[in-house]
Design a protein around this motif. Structure first.
Motif, PDB file in Angstrom:
ATOM      1  N   GLN A 309       0.832  -1.206   0.000  1.00 54.39           N
ATOM      2  CA  GLN A 309       0.000   0.000   0.000  1.00 54.39           C
ATOM      3  C   GLN A 309       0.868   1.258   0.000  1.00 54.39           C
ATOM      4  OE1 GLN A 309      -2.307  -1.320   3.493  1.00 54.39           O
ATOM      5  NE2 GLN A 309      -4.156  -1.038   2.274  1.00 54.39           N
ATOM      6  N   LEU A 310       1.969   1.216   0.762  1.00 52.53           N
ATOM      7  CA  LEU A 310       2.888   2.356   0.780  1.00 52.53           C
ATOM      8  C   LEU A 310       3.496   2.572  -0.605  1.00 52.53           C
ATOM      9  CD1 LEU A 310       4.362   4.547   2.373  1.00 52.53           C
ATOM     10  CD2 LEU A 310       6.092   2.834   2.997  1.00 52.53           C
ATOM     11  N   GLU A 311       3.875   1.488  -1.260  1.00 45.91           N
ATOM     12  CA  GLU A 311       4.399   1.599  -2.624  1.00 45.91           C
ATOM     13  C   GLU A 311       3.338   2.169  -3.558  1.00 45.91           C
ATOM     14  OE1 GLU A 311       5.691  -2.309  -3.629  1.00 45.91           O
ATOM     15  OE2 GLU A 311       7.414  -2.279  -2.258  1.00 45.91           O
ATOM     16  N   GLY A 312       2.080   1.800  -3.319  1.00 46.56           N
ATOM     17  CA  GLY A 312       0.982   2.343  -4.115  1.00 46.56           C
ATOM     18  C   GLY A 312       0.847   3.848  -3.933  1.00 46.56           C
ATOM     19  N   CYS A 313       1.043   4.321  -2.696  1.00 42.58           N
ATOM     20  CA  CYS A 313       1.008   5.768  -2.427  1.00 42.58           C
ATOM     21  C   CYS A 313       2.122   6.490  -3.184  1.00 42.58           C
ATOM     22  CB  CYS A 313       1.159   6.033  -0.924  1.00 42.58           C
ATOM     23  SG  CYS A 313      -0.209   5.463   0.088  1.00 42.58           S
ATOM     24  N   LEU A 314       3.330   5.925  -3.120  1.00 43.87           N
ATOM     25  CA  LEU A 314       4.469   6.540  -3.798  1.00 43.87           C
ATOM     26  C   LEU A 314       4.260   6.556  -5.311  1.00 43.87           C
ATOM     27  CD1 LEU A 314       7.371   4.961  -1.696  1.00 43.87           C
ATOM     28  CD2 LEU A 314       6.415   7.273  -1.504  1.00 43.87           C
ATOM     29  N   ALA A 315       3.612   5.500  -5.826  1.00 44.66           N
ATOM     30  CA  ALA A 315       3.326   5.462  -7.265  1.00 44.66           C
ATOM     31  C   ALA A 315       2.311   6.539  -7.638  1.00 44.66           C
ATOM     32  CB  ALA A 315       2.804   4.071  -7.652  1.00 44.66           C
ATOM     33  N   GLU A 316       1.328   6.757  -6.787  1.00 43.31           N
ATOM     34  CA  GLU A 316       0.297   7.759  -7.072  1.00 43.31           C
ATOM     35  C   GLU A 316       0.879   9.171  -7.119  1.00 43.31           C
ATOM     36  OE1 GLU A 316      -2.689   8.007  -8.000  1.00 43.31           O
ATOM     37  OE2 GLU A 316      -3.480   5.973  -7.863  1.00 43.31           O
ATOM     38  N   ILE A 317       1.847   9.476  -6.256  1.00 47.30           N
ATOM     39  CA  ILE A 317       2.366  10.856  -6.171  1.00 47.30           C
ATOM     40  C   ILE A 317       3.671  11.034  -6.944  1.00 47.30           C
ATOM     41  CG2 ILE A 317       1.262  11.205  -3.925  1.00 47.30           C
ATOM     42  CD1 ILE A 317       4.069  10.935  -2.643  1.00 47.30           C
ATOM     43  N   ARG A 318       4.011  10.042  -7.787  1.00 51.18           N
ATOM     44  CA  ARG A 318       5.315  10.105  -8.473  1.00 51.18           C
ATOM     45  C   ARG A 318       5.465  11.352  -9.350  1.00 51.18           C
ATOM     46  NH1 ARG A 318       2.158   6.323 -10.840  1.00 51.18           N
ATOM     47  NH2 ARG A 318       1.773   6.457 -13.101  1.00 51.18           N
ATOM     48  N   ASN A 319       4.360  11.892  -9.867  1.00 55.80           N
ATOM     49  CA  ASN A 319       4.448  13.080 -10.709  1.00 55.80           C
ATOM     50  C   ASN A 319       4.536  14.382  -9.903  1.00 55.80           C
ATOM     51  OD1 ASN A 319       4.280  11.576 -13.102  1.00 55.80           O
ATOM     52  ND2 ASN A 319       2.035  11.547 -13.003  1.00 55.80           N
ATOM     53  N   ASN A 320       4.186  14.298  -8.623  1.00 57.59           N
ATOM     54  CA  ASN A 320       4.256  15.476  -7.751  1.00 57.59           C
ATOM     55  C   ASN A 320       4.549  15.026  -6.321  1.00 57.59           C
ATOM     56  OD1 ASN A 320       4.123  18.032  -6.690  1.00 57.59           O
ATOM     57  ND2 ASN A 320       1.970  18.383  -7.172  1.00 57.59           N
ATOM     58  N   PRO A 321       5.744  14.462  -6.086  1.00 62.96           N
ATOM     59  CA  PRO A 321       6.034  13.869  -4.768  1.00 62.96           C
ATOM     60  C   PRO A 321       6.067  14.887  -3.633  1.00 62.96           C
ATOM     61  CG  PRO A 321       8.018  13.954  -6.118  1.00 62.96           C
ATOM     62  CD  PRO A 321       6.883  14.335  -7.009  1.00 62.96           C
ATOM     63  N   LEU A 322       6.383  16.148  -3.939  1.00 64.16           N
ATOM     64  CA  LEU A 322       6.476  17.152  -2.872  1.00 64.16           C
ATOM     65  C   LEU A 322       5.105  17.527  -2.325  1.00 64.16           C
ATOM     66  CD1 LEU A 322       9.272  19.606  -4.082  1.00 64.16           C
ATOM     67  CD2 LEU A 322       9.395  17.884  -2.266  1.00 64.16           C
ATOM     68  N   PHE A 323       4.131  17.767  -3.210  1.00 65.64           N
ATOM     69  CA  PHE A 323       2.837  18.301  -2.780  1.00 65.64           C
ATOM     70  C   PHE A 323       1.694  17.300  -2.873  1.00 65.64           C
ATOM     71  CE2 PHE A 323       5.367  21.936  -4.237  1.00 65.64           C
ATOM     72  CZ  PHE A 323       5.340  22.719  -3.086  1.00 65.64           C
ATOM     73  N   GLY A 324       1.920  16.148  -3.485  1.00 68.39           N
ATOM     74  CA  GLY A 324       0.897  15.119  -3.526  1.00 68.39           C
ATOM     75  C   GLY A 324      -0.208  15.386  -4.536  1.00 68.39           C
ATOM     76  N   LYS A 325      -1.304  14.657  -4.403  1.00 68.51           N
ATOM     77  CA  LYS A 325      -2.397  14.713  -5.370  1.00 68.51           C
ATOM     78  C   LYS A 325      -3.336  15.894  -5.141  1.00 68.51           C
ATOM     79  CE  LYS A 325      -3.119  11.643  -7.876  1.00 68.51           C
ATOM     80  NZ  LYS A 325      -2.687  11.341  -9.250  1.00 68.51           N
ATOM     81  N   GLY A 326      -3.461  16.341  -3.884  1.00 66.73           N
ATOM     82  CA  GLY A 326      -4.351  17.466  -3.613  1.00 66.73           C
ATOM     83  C   GLY A 326      -5.109  17.304  -2.314  1.00 66.73           C
ATOM     84  N   TYR A 327      -5.555  18.426  -1.760  1.00 61.27           N
ATOM     85  CA  TYR A 327      -6.293  18.405  -0.510  1.00 61.27           C
ATOM     86  C   TYR A 327      -7.562  17.553  -0.674  1.00 61.27           C
ATOM     87  CZ  TYR A 327      -8.272  20.107   3.863  1.00 61.27           C
ATOM     88  OH  TYR A 327      -8.786  20.187   5.138  1.00 61.27           O
ATOM     89  N   ALA A 328      -7.758  16.612   0.260  1.00 62.97           N
ATOM     90  CA  ALA A 328      -8.945  15.740   0.273  1.00 62.97           C
ATOM     91  C   ALA A 328      -8.995  14.807  -0.939  1.00 62.97           C
ATOM     92  CB  ALA A 328     -10.226  16.561   0.357  1.00 62.97           C
ATOM     93  N   TRP A 329      -7.840  14.548  -1.590  1.00 66.53           N
ATOM     94  CA  TRP A 329      -7.842  13.653  -2.745  1.00 66.53           C
ATOM     95  C   TRP A 329      -8.342  12.254  -2.375  1.00 66.53           C
ATOM     96  CZ3 TRP A 329      -5.137   9.062  -3.812  1.00 66.53           C
ATOM     97  CH2 TRP A 329      -5.269   8.596  -5.134  1.00 66.53           C
ATOM     98  N   VAL A 330      -7.963  11.778  -1.187  1.00 66.64           N
ATOM     99  CA  VAL A 330      -8.373  10.440  -0.757  1.00 66.64           C
ATOM    100  C   VAL A 330      -9.897  10.339  -0.717  1.00 66.64           C
ATOM    101  CG1 VAL A 330      -8.433   8.874   1.229  1.00 66.64           C
ATOM    102  CG2 VAL A 330      -6.264   9.886   0.511  1.00 66.64           C
ATOM    103  N   GLY A 331     -10.555  11.341  -0.118  1.00 70.18           N
ATOM    104  CA  GLY A 331     -12.015  11.344  -0.070  1.00 70.18           C
ATOM    105  C   GLY A 331     -12.629  11.467  -1.457  1.00 70.18           C
ATOM    106  N   TRP A 332     -12.048  12.324  -2.276  1.00 70.01           N
ATOM    107  CA  TRP A 332     -12.537  12.526  -3.644  1.00 70.01           C
ATOM    108  C   TRP A 332     -12.409  11.234  -4.449  1.00 70.01           C
ATOM    109  CZ3 TRP A 332      -9.873  12.263  -8.357  1.00 70.01           C
ATOM    110  CH2 TRP A 332     -10.572  12.743  -9.476  1.00 70.01           C
ATOM    111  N   TYR A 333     -11.270  10.535  -4.308  1.00 68.30           N
ATOM    112  CA  TYR A 333     -11.054   9.289  -5.050  1.00 68.30           C
ATOM    113  C   TYR A 333     -12.064   8.232  -4.632  1.00 68.30           C
ATOM    114  CZ  TYR A 333      -8.718   5.249  -7.092  1.00 68.30           C
ATOM    115  OH  TYR A 333      -8.440   4.116  -7.826  1.00 68.30           O
ATOM    116  N   LYS A 334     -12.262   8.063  -3.323  1.00 65.16           N
ATOM    117  CA  LYS A 334     -13.181   7.033  -2.835  1.00 65.16           C
ATOM    118  C   LYS A 334     -14.622   7.324  -3.255  1.00 65.16           C
ATOM    119  CE  LYS A 334     -12.619   5.285   1.237  1.00 65.16           C
ATOM    120  NZ  LYS A 334     -12.486   5.175   2.709  1.00 65.16           N
ATOM    121  N   THR A 335     -14.981   8.612  -3.283  1.00 64.80           N
ATOM    122  CA  THR A 335     -16.339   8.992  -3.698  1.00 64.80           C
ATOM    123  C   THR A 335     -16.585   8.648  -5.163  1.00 64.80           C
ATOM    124  OG1 THR A 335     -16.422  10.787  -2.083  1.00 64.80           O
ATOM    125  CG2 THR A 335     -17.961  10.920  -3.930  1.00 64.80           C
ATOM    126  N   ASN A 336     -15.561   8.851  -5.996  1.00 67.27           N
ATOM    127  CA  ASN A 336     -15.730   8.679  -7.434  1.00 67.27           C
ATOM    128  C   ASN A 336     -15.381   7.282  -7.943  1.00 67.27           C
ATOM    129  OD1 ASN A 336     -16.347  11.508  -8.763  1.00 67.27           O
ATOM    130  ND2 ASN A 336     -14.864  11.889  -7.127  1.00 67.27           N
TER     131      ASN A 336
END
Length: 434
Positions: A309-336
């Motif tokens: 799961q940790l590797e999955g997180c690193l894969a998700e943010i590989r294009n923006n490792p410093l700032f991540g996917k965005g505020y509340a991205w986890v909630g947004w992803y699960k909703t959609n």
């Protein structure tokens, strides 16, 4: 179901009325509602939800504040939390994974839901000294109802009549398969008065720390019975997270107090408890699965799965490792999209921070925790209050790292405020310093 909806609506209407008639009573009724009722969706011409009620509470507070003796407003207990929110807000321009309107709206909702009630409690208690005492009674009664009902549910074979009726009245569906007995869970997953067993588990640990904080308020046999009841509820609620978080928190508490002798005593008691558990096959399988990576009757997360799961997180943010996917991205992803194919339900605070805020988010949270600990020591001069407030935070962290973050900070800030209020000199110091 209409009767339940009517009772719920009348309770909310009474809360709002008392905000403007007798704010102290309104606050107590609202705190009881927050603990005992997980839903707020009342339609009376306008849709009354949590944030609408919070806004009305804030309006009522400022109207009350203008009357009589004005006490200087204090934000001091909440400056670390404000830092956390503002720092995450400043990351938004550098993030592209979440629509800005969704991210900003979630930021606004969390800020209002988490901070308005504690802010009002903290400041109004300085103006109205009776609030602290009445609030304490309200919280104690609510805690007793919550864990008492939870213990009762061990006799219902996975059913929860209160939640089943309440959910039906609020358009929710009871998940019978999730709560049922089986898989090493002798009593099923128990949610008590909360919308989810995980929230109940979080509440139990925080309730334990709060009851211990105010133990002088009771006769000794009463608070001992309450603490033992909460411990029993933690072990019998059917989820493992509160057990692991509870033991981690006990270690932190003993470490902060330098109580080596007590650590040995706790270790002996722990061994005795484990020996008793070992005699019950189903319970032994359930508890053993917390500390073992071997497959058992209880499905859970192994270390290998956690690393994946940790590797999955690193894969998700590989294009923006410093700032991540965005505020509340986890909630947004699960909703959609529902569960993630690798990270699954984002069942750790670490995954949530990494995905939402990247490596900068890890740094922000580190600074936040340092500020929180230092700020607590500045606010209260009582060593015990400071230690218990830090212990409360340790429980939140341990629980969230094991489980994830599903709005748990709301309870952290609320119980943090309750504990600080036990230092009677705190608000007086704030006034004199101003």
């Amino acid at each position: 179901m209409q009767i339940i909806s009517l009772i719920q609506g009348l309770w909310v209407a009474l809360i709002i009325l008392m905000f403007f008639v007798k704010l102290r009573t309104g606050i107590c009724l609202y705190v009881a509602y927050m603990i005992l009722v997980p839903y707020m969706n009342i339609n009376v011409g306008i849709n009354l939800q949590w944030n609408m009620v919070n806004v009305l509470l804030l309006v009522a507070f400022f109207l009350s504040y203008k009357k009589g003796n004005k006490v200087p407003l204090s934000f001091k207990p909440y400056t670390p939390f404000l830092f956390l929110f503002i720092a995450q807000l400043m990351e938004m321009p550098f993030q592209e994974g979440v629509p800005f309107d969704y991210a900003f709206n979630d930021f606004r909702l969390q800020l209002m839901t988490y901070l308005i009630l504690p802010f009002v409690i903290w400041n109004y208690s300085a103006k109205d000294p009776k609030l602290g005492e009445q609030l304490k009674k309200t919280v104690v009664i609510s805690i007793c109802i919550a864990f008492g009902y939870g213990l009762f549910l061990t006799t219902t074979n996975g059913q929860n009549p209160y939640q089943m009726v309440l959910m039906a009245a609020n358009g929710e569906v009871w998940n019978e398969s999730y709560a049922e007995v089986g898989g090493g869970r002798m009593f099923g997953r128990i949610s008590s008065v909360f919308g989810h067993p995980m929230t109940y588990g979080l509440f139990l640990g925080m309730a334990f720390i709060y009851i211990y904080t105010i133990r002088d308020y009771f006769k000794k046999y009463i608070w001992v019975i309450m603490l033992l009841g909460i411990i029993a509820a933690i072990f019998l609620c059917g989820i493992r997270s509160p057990i692991g978080a509870f033991f981690a928190t006990v270690l932190v508490f003993l470490l902060l107090n330098h109580k080596v002798k007590l650590m040995v005593q706790v270790a002996i008691v722990g061994c005795l408890v484990y020996a008793v558990i070992s005699t019950v096959p189903e319970l032994n399988s359930y508890v053993e699965s917390i500390f073992s990576d071997k497959k058992s009757d209880v499905s859970g997360s192994s270390w290998e799965l956690r690393l994946m799961q940790l590797e999955g997180c690193l894969a998700e943010i590989r294009n923006n490792p410093l700032f991540g996917k965005g505020y509340a991205w986890v909630g947004w992803y699960k909703t959609n999209f529902g569960d993630h194919p690798v990270i699954l339900a984002f069942e750790s605070l670490v995954y949530v921070i990494l995905c939402n805020s990247g490596f900068i988010g890890i740094i922000i949270w580190g600074i936040f925790l340092i500020k929180l600990f230092k700020n607590t020591a500045k606010i209260s001069k009582k060593k015990e209050i400071v230690i218990l407030a830090i212990t409360l935070t340790a429980y939140y962290l341990a629980y969230s790292v094991i489980t994830g973050e599903y709005g748990y900070m709301k309870y952290l800030i609320l119980f943090y405020t309750f504990i600080l209020l036990e230092d009677k000199s705190v608000n007086k110091n704030e006034i004199s310093n101003k």
